[in-house]
Each structure stands twice: as C-alpha cells, then as structure tokens.
Design a protein around this motif. Structure first.
Motif, PDB file in Angstrom:
ATOM      1  N   LYS A 134       0.816  -1.210   0.000  1.00 40.52           N
ATOM      2  CA  LYS A 134       0.000   0.000   0.000  1.00 40.52           C
ATOM      3  C   LYS A 134       0.848   1.257   0.000  1.00 40.52           C
ATOM      4  CE  LYS A 134      -4.104  -1.976   2.146  1.00 40.52           C
ATOM      5  NZ  LYS A 134      -5.175  -1.775   3.160  1.00 40.52           N
ATOM      6  N   ASP A 135       2.152   1.091  -0.143  1.00 40.73           N
ATOM      7  CA  ASP A 135       3.044   2.253  -0.095  1.00 40.73           C
ATOM      8  C   ASP A 135       3.172   2.916  -1.462  1.00 40.73           C
ATOM      9  OD1 ASP A 135       4.336   0.005  -1.083  1.00 40.73           O
ATOM     10  OD2 ASP A 135       6.295   0.561  -0.245  1.00 40.73           O
ATOM     11  N   LEU A 136       2.027   3.221  -2.061  1.00 40.57           N
ATOM     12  CA  LEU A 136       2.015   3.856  -3.370  1.00 40.57           C
ATOM     13  C   LEU A 136       0.816   4.795  -3.485  1.00 40.57           C
ATOM     14  CD1 LEU A 136       0.588   1.551  -6.156  1.00 40.57           C
ATOM     15  CD2 LEU A 136       0.414   0.988  -3.755  1.00 40.57           C
ATOM     16  N   ILE A 137       0.813   5.575  -4.525  1.00 44.83           N
ATOM     17  CA  ILE A 137      -0.324   6.424  -4.900  1.00 44.83           C
ATOM     18  C   ILE A 137      -0.818   5.937  -6.256  1.00 44.83           C
ATOM     19  CG2 ILE A 137      -1.015   8.736  -5.632  1.00 44.83           C
ATOM     20  CD1 ILE A 137      -0.654   8.778  -2.737  1.00 44.83           C
ATOM     21  N   ARG A 138      -2.112   5.803  -6.413  1.00 46.11           N
ATOM     22  CA  ARG A 138      -2.670   5.373  -7.701  1.00 46.11           C
ATOM     23  C   ARG A 138      -2.893   6.607  -8.577  1.00 46.11           C
ATOM     24  NH1 ARG A 138      -3.704   0.240  -6.062  1.00 46.11           N
ATOM     25  NH2 ARG A 138      -4.736  -0.040  -4.048  1.00 46.11           N
ATOM     26  N   HIS A 139      -2.110   6.707  -9.636  1.00 45.68           N
ATOM     27  CA  HIS A 139      -2.244   7.805 -10.587  1.00 45.68           C
ATOM     28  C   HIS A 139      -2.900   7.301 -11.875  1.00 45.68           C
ATOM     29  CE1 HIS A 139       1.063   9.708  -8.218  1.00 45.68           C
ATOM     30  NE2 HIS A 139       0.510  10.822  -8.625  1.00 45.68           N
ATOM     31  N   LYS A 158     -13.510  -0.525   3.824  1.00 44.26           N
ATOM     32  CA  LYS A 158     -13.137   0.626   4.630  1.00 44.26           C
ATOM     33  C   LYS A 158     -11.644   0.713   4.908  1.00 44.26           C
ATOM     34  CE  LYS A 158     -17.617   0.248   6.909  1.00 44.26           C
ATOM     35  NZ  LYS A 158     -18.316   0.011   8.185  1.00 44.26           N
ATOM     36  N   THR A 159     -10.915  -0.370   4.616  1.00 45.29           N
ATOM     37  CA  THR A 159      -9.464  -0.344   4.827  1.00 45.29           C
ATOM     38  C   THR A 159      -8.715   0.028   3.552  1.00 45.29           C
ATOM     39  OG1 THR A 159      -9.103  -2.699   4.306  1.00 45.29           O
ATOM     40  CG2 THR A 159      -9.720  -2.148   6.569  1.00 45.29           C
ATOM     41  N   GLU A 160      -9.438   0.265   2.457  1.00 40.56           N
ATOM     42  CA  GLU A 160      -8.796   0.725   1.222  1.00 40.56           C
ATOM     43  C   GLU A 160      -8.356   2.170   1.452  1.00 40.56           C
ATOM     44  OE1 GLU A 160      -7.060   1.683  -1.898  1.00 40.56           O
ATOM     45  OE2 GLU A 160      -7.693  -0.407  -1.763  1.00 40.56           O
ATOM     46  N   SER A 161      -7.067   2.375   1.566  1.00 40.61           N
ATOM     47  CA  SER A 161      -6.578   3.678   2.029  1.00 40.61           C
ATOM     48  C   SER A 161      -5.533   4.291   1.115  1.00 40.61           C
ATOM     49  CB  SER A 161      -5.989   3.521   3.435  1.00 40.61           C
ATOM     50  OG  SER A 161      -4.997   2.499   3.463  1.00 40.61           O
ATOM     51  N   VAL A 162      -5.390   3.767  -0.091  1.00 42.10           N
ATOM     52  CA  VAL A 162      -4.423   4.318  -1.037  1.00 42.10           C
ATOM     53  C   VAL A 162      -5.067   5.489  -1.788  1.00 42.10           C
ATOM     54  CG1 VAL A 162      -3.004   3.867  -3.067  1.00 42.10           C
ATOM     55  CG2 VAL A 162      -3.262   2.100  -1.315  1.00 42.10           C
ATOM     56  N   PRO A 163      -4.525   6.691  -1.665  1.00 41.12           N
ATOM     57  CA  PRO A 163      -5.102   7.840  -2.381  1.00 41.12           C
ATOM     58  C   PRO A 163      -5.060   7.659  -3.902  1.00 41.12           C
ATOM     59  CG  PRO A 163      -3.644   8.589  -0.640  1.00 41.12           C
ATOM     60  CD  PRO A 163      -3.430   7.109  -0.779  1.00 41.12           C
ATOM     61  N   LYS A 164      -5.939   8.373  -4.583  1.00 43.58           N
ATOM     62  CA  LYS A 164      -6.012   8.328  -6.040  1.00 43.58           C
ATOM     63  C   LYS A 164      -5.859   9.745  -6.581  1.00 43.58           C
ATOM     64  CE  LYS A 164      -9.352   4.473  -6.024  1.00 43.58           C
ATOM     65  NZ  LYS A 164      -9.696   4.474  -4.582  1.00 43.58           N
ATOM     66  N   ILE A 165      -5.025   9.890  -7.586  1.00 41.90           N
ATOM     67  CA  ILE A 165      -4.820  11.184  -8.232  1.00 41.90           C
ATOM     68  C   ILE A 165      -4.946  10.990  -9.735  1.00 41.90           C
ATOM     69  CG2 ILE A 165      -3.168  13.034  -8.699  1.00 41.90           C
ATOM     70  CD1 ILE A 165      -2.061  12.610  -5.897  1.00 41.90           C
ATOM     71  N   THR A 166      -5.751  11.822 -10.370  1.00 41.01           N
ATOM     72  CA  THR A 166      -5.959  11.723 -11.817  1.00 41.01           C
ATOM     73  C   THR A 166      -5.702  13.071 -12.473  1.00 41.01           C
ATOM     74  OG1 THR A 166      -7.621   9.996 -11.503  1.00 41.01           O
ATOM     75  CG2 THR A 166      -7.585  11.097 -13.637  1.00 41.01           C
TER      76      THR A 166
END
Length: 208
Positions: A134-139, A158-166
């Motif tokens: 989970k040590d990533l950002i979803r771009h 509710k444990t899905e905690s990876v931020p998303k940036i588009t």
C-alpha cells in the motif's frame, strides 16, 4: 514504516468516525498552472507526463498524512510513497506500472520509461505490479479531455486507504496552461487541508 498509536493520535476520533462509513472517501478537483513545467520539459527533451508525475510524487512525499495507510487493522506511516500509474496501449487498453520514488528525476524517469516499455509489450491489466503493498499512490491520466469532476471505481472496503490522483488534458487560457487534477483520499487519514498542502507543494514543484 512506523505504526501509529491510535489511542494517543490527534486524529483518533476523526479516524473512527469516518471509518464507520461504507464509503469513507472524499476528494476534489482543481487546476494547477503547468506552463513553466511544460516549457521546461520540452526544452530539456523530457516527457511532460514523466515531468508532472515526478513532481506529483515529490509533493505527495512532502505531506505526512498522504503517507498514512491502513494495514492489518493498524494505521501505519510509510517512510516513502511510490508511484502507481496507468499506461495506455495503442489497442485502447491499459496496464498498471509501478515506479519507485526518487528525488532524482533522471533515476525516476529511467524506471518509468522501462515500465512503459514493459506495459506496451504485454497484455492485460498487469495486476501483479504495484499491488503487493500500500506504499504507493494510484495515478491515472485522461489525456483526451479536461475535466472539472471525476468518479473513481472504489471497492466498499473501509481499509482501502491508497489515495487516487488523476490528471487530465491541460487547457489554454490567457497564454497559460492549466492542468486539471483530481485527488481522493480516505477521510479518516486526511482532510481537505492535507490535500490542499499537496496541491500547494505540487504547484511549487511545477513552478521550479
């Protein structure tokens, strides 16, 4: 990686409040001025995508709250956050790429270009890459259109905690280029203030 002591954490009540929700996510869309970054990238013969992706990662790693994740029912703080991104193919599909973060653009870009080549030379979504932690950002990038709002597919976990940036297609106004950016995070871990800090640092990086 550091485990956060939730009982003494100043976000304890925020975390518990939002974590009870079926969809504890929030986000917003804004624009950044990418004029200087675009011109500099073209001057140096660099990909504009690689340029703004790297600057986004520098900004992400400057914001403590965007390095927090929910892991094994605990809140953890990662030392560094890496880049996950989608890469398009000529056949209209895409695959996932994973790039280790480096402050050095040349190091980051070398790995990115290798990942792009590997995505282009395979098929499918490439789920095995960037899904191990989970040590990533979803771009993601939508290069065909600008936008003022965005909807992400999100599992009701509710444990899905990876931020998303588009990112979208930049638009031209008054001789400047404006890049639309959507950012989304788990509200138990971060607030609008923290996303604003990301955008402030991202803009600073684009202006350098």
């Amino acid at each position: 990686m550091k485990i956060i002591d939730i009982e003494s954490w100043n976000r304890k009540e925020h975390f518990e409040f939002f974590s009870r929700m079926a969809s504890p996510y929030f986000g917003f869309t804004t624009e950044v001025d990418c004029t200087k970054a675009y011109d500099k990238a073209k001057e140096n013969g660099h990909s504009f995508f690689a340029t703004y992706l790297h600057k986004s990662m520098v900004a992400i790693n400057a914001v403590h709250e965007l390095k927090l994740r929910i892991l094994d029912n605990q809140v953890v703080l990662y030392d560094a956050i890496h880049a996950g991104t989608t890469i398009g193919r000529p056949d209209g599909t895409f695959g996932f790429a994973f790039i280790h973060f480096s402050e050095d653009f040349e190091v980051f870009n070398a790995e990115l270009q290798k990942e792009i080549e590997e995505v282009q030379n395979c098929s499918g979504i490439r789920m095995n890459n960037g899904e191990l932690g989970k040590d990533l950002i979803r771009h993601s990038t939508i290069p065909w259109n600008s936008f003022s709002a965005l909807l992400h597919p999100t599992p009701l976990d509710k444990t899905e905690s990876v931020p998303k940036i588009t990112f979208g297609k930049f638009s031209l106004r008054d001789g400047k280029k404006f890049l639309p950016v959507s950012a989304e995070a788990h509200h138990g871990l971060a607030d609008g203030f923290h996303l604003a800090k990301y955008f402030e640092e991202f803009q600073r990086q684009l202006d350098q």
